[in-house]
Motif scaffolding. Sequence first.
Motif, PDB file in Angstrom:
ATOM      1  N   ALA A  85      41.144  -9.267 -12.095  1.00 30.08           N
ATOM      2  CA  ALA A  85      41.411  -9.586 -13.506  1.00 30.08           C
ATOM      3  C   ALA A  85      41.685  -8.326 -14.316  1.00 30.08           C
ATOM      4  O   ALA A  85      42.564  -8.305 -15.190  1.00 30.08           O
ATOM      5  N   ARG A  86      40.943  -7.253 -14.051  1.00 23.04           N
ATOM      6  CA  ARG A  86      41.172  -5.998 -14.758  1.00 23.04           C
ATOM      7  C   ARG A  86      42.543  -5.415 -14.424  1.00 23.04           C
ATOM      8  O   ARG A  86      43.263  -4.937 -15.310  1.00 23.04           O
ATOM      9  N   GLN A 105      45.230  -7.093 -13.478  1.00 21.32           N
ATOM     10  CA  GLN A 105      46.240  -7.912 -14.149  1.00 21.32           C
ATOM     11  C   GLN A 105      46.313  -7.608 -15.634  1.00 21.32           C
ATOM     12  O   GLN A 105      47.401  -7.566 -16.220  1.00 21.32           O
ATOM     13  N   GLN A 106      45.130  -7.391 -16.265  1.00 19.06           N
ATOM     14  CA  GLN A 106      45.123  -7.076 -17.694  1.00 19.06           C
ATOM     15  C   GLN A 106      45.818  -5.751 -17.975  1.00 19.06           C
ATOM     16  O   GLN A 106      46.574  -5.615 -18.944  1.00 19.06           O
ATOM     17  N   GLU A 107      45.580  -4.753 -17.120  1.00 14.51           N
ATOM     18  CA  GLU A 107      46.246  -3.459 -17.294  1.00 14.51           C
ATOM     19  C   GLU A 107      47.752  -3.575 -17.103  1.00 14.51           C
ATOM     20  O   GLU A 107      48.534  -2.930 -17.804  1.00 14.51           O
ATOM     21  N   LEU A 161      49.559  -6.287 -17.723  1.00 16.97           N
ATOM     22  CA  LEU A 161      50.100  -6.969 -18.901  1.00 16.97           C
ATOM     23  C   LEU A 161      50.188  -6.018 -20.092  1.00 16.97           C
ATOM     24  O   LEU A 161      51.166  -6.048 -20.853  1.00 16.97           O
ATOM     25  N   GLU A 162      49.161  -5.185 -20.277  1.00 21.09           N
ATOM     26  CA  GLU A 162      49.196  -4.242 -21.388  1.00 21.09           C
ATOM     27  C   GLU A 162      50.282  -3.191 -21.202  1.00 21.09           C
ATOM     28  O   GLU A 162      50.890  -2.734 -22.176  1.00 21.09           O
ATOM     29  N   PRO A 166      49.132  -3.787 -25.955  1.00 23.74           N
ATOM     30  CA  PRO A 166      47.833  -4.445 -26.177  1.00 23.74           C
ATOM     31  C   PRO A 166      47.965  -5.649 -27.088  1.00 23.74           C
ATOM     32  O   PRO A 166      48.864  -5.742 -27.914  1.00 23.74           O
TER      33      PRO A 166
END
Length: 444
Positions: free
Chosen positions: A69-70, A72-74, A76-77, A82
Amino acid sequence: MPKVKRARGSGGAGATGNVSLAEQIIQSDSVKPITRVKRRGKAGKQGGGDGDTDDYVDEKLSRRILEQARIQQEELEAEHGPAGGDEPKKRTTVLGPVSKDGDSDDDDDEWPSLERAAALEKGECCEEVTVNPEDEKAIEMFMNKNPPVRRTLADIIMEKITEKQTEVETVMSEISGCLMPQLNPRVLEVYKGVREVLSKYRSGKLPKAFKIIPALSNWEQILYITEPETWTAAAMYQATRIFSSNLKERMAQRFYNLVLLPRIRDDIAEYKRLNFHLYMALKKALFKPGAWFKGILLPLCESGTCTLREAIIIGSILTKCSIPVLHSGAAMLKIAEMEYSGANSIFLRLLIDKKYALPFRVVDALVFHFLSFRADQRTLPVLWHQCFLTFVQRYKEDLSSEQKEALLELLKCHSHAQISPEIRRELVNSKCRDVEGMQPVAMD
């Protein structure tokens, strides 16, 4: 032949009644694996079938899920920026050892509160103070033209060392004090290391060798080795906490006067504002109000070189902190008897505005302070008139009839277009302390 009993715990096709006695004996002596599966949670207790699943996720799987999840979040950002269009939060680094809870492993609980207080008071004490150039010029007219040389802790220590070298070893003068002993080289080495720590200190624990300085008889000499002028602002705050708590009032006064006050004045002169940690050190020094007045405020007024910016910044401490009436009254008495400077009016007005129930001796000293300007031909600054108005508003009922008449005559010598009529109105429409039931004097 008797009926063959089924072997207990045995199962499968081999567990029939046709097994011979010899095979049954062999099977009973051997160890059989147990195929029972333990079930956790409510499903196991309720005796669910083979299709039941556990209600939890093991630690390894949770770690993998969070890691994915981390990532994927990075990603996307990195592609879309952000969420909300704001800048990504910067990670803050805490110097010093960190405990398991994520907080700095400091032995005091006040340091985190400093960071929270910084967000609240940063606008009040850390921003540059705007000073009117005309007011500053008016204040400079009343400053001392030949100020006394400011002595620091280093000057006093070097003077003592010089006295020791010139004195005869067999003669010890009670006036000059005891001779300073030579320090052990190991002690010098330790406190030179402390000096290096304090020159780079930001947060965390202080060296224990520094914390024991207030308990030493030659604490000034040891403090001189650490070179207080090289300390960071955060180290100065922590040192003020230690010395204000552990030193006696007379010794704390020397620390305030020789170490804290020069550092504060130099910081204001260089940056046109006061560092937040030094501002908090000023507030913490009020733990001993007598030492604070004798070591910081009164020497600042006596120097005759206190600027308007210094008076505003240091005077804000008087407004925010609670101070005992006896200490404030004694300070007002001393300031009223000093040679006048513009900063004196600022400090007097702030102390008068705290609305103490002052003794008549202090009130009389303030009256004489204002009456001493009757023969002064200089144009007094607005700060003087503001202080005069504040005094009349707060203590008009504590004045005698003679004092009121003298103050009314003073208004004829020094008047201000907007402030003097208000002072006259307050004096005329008030009672006197020496006459009971006296009607207010009619205004001309």
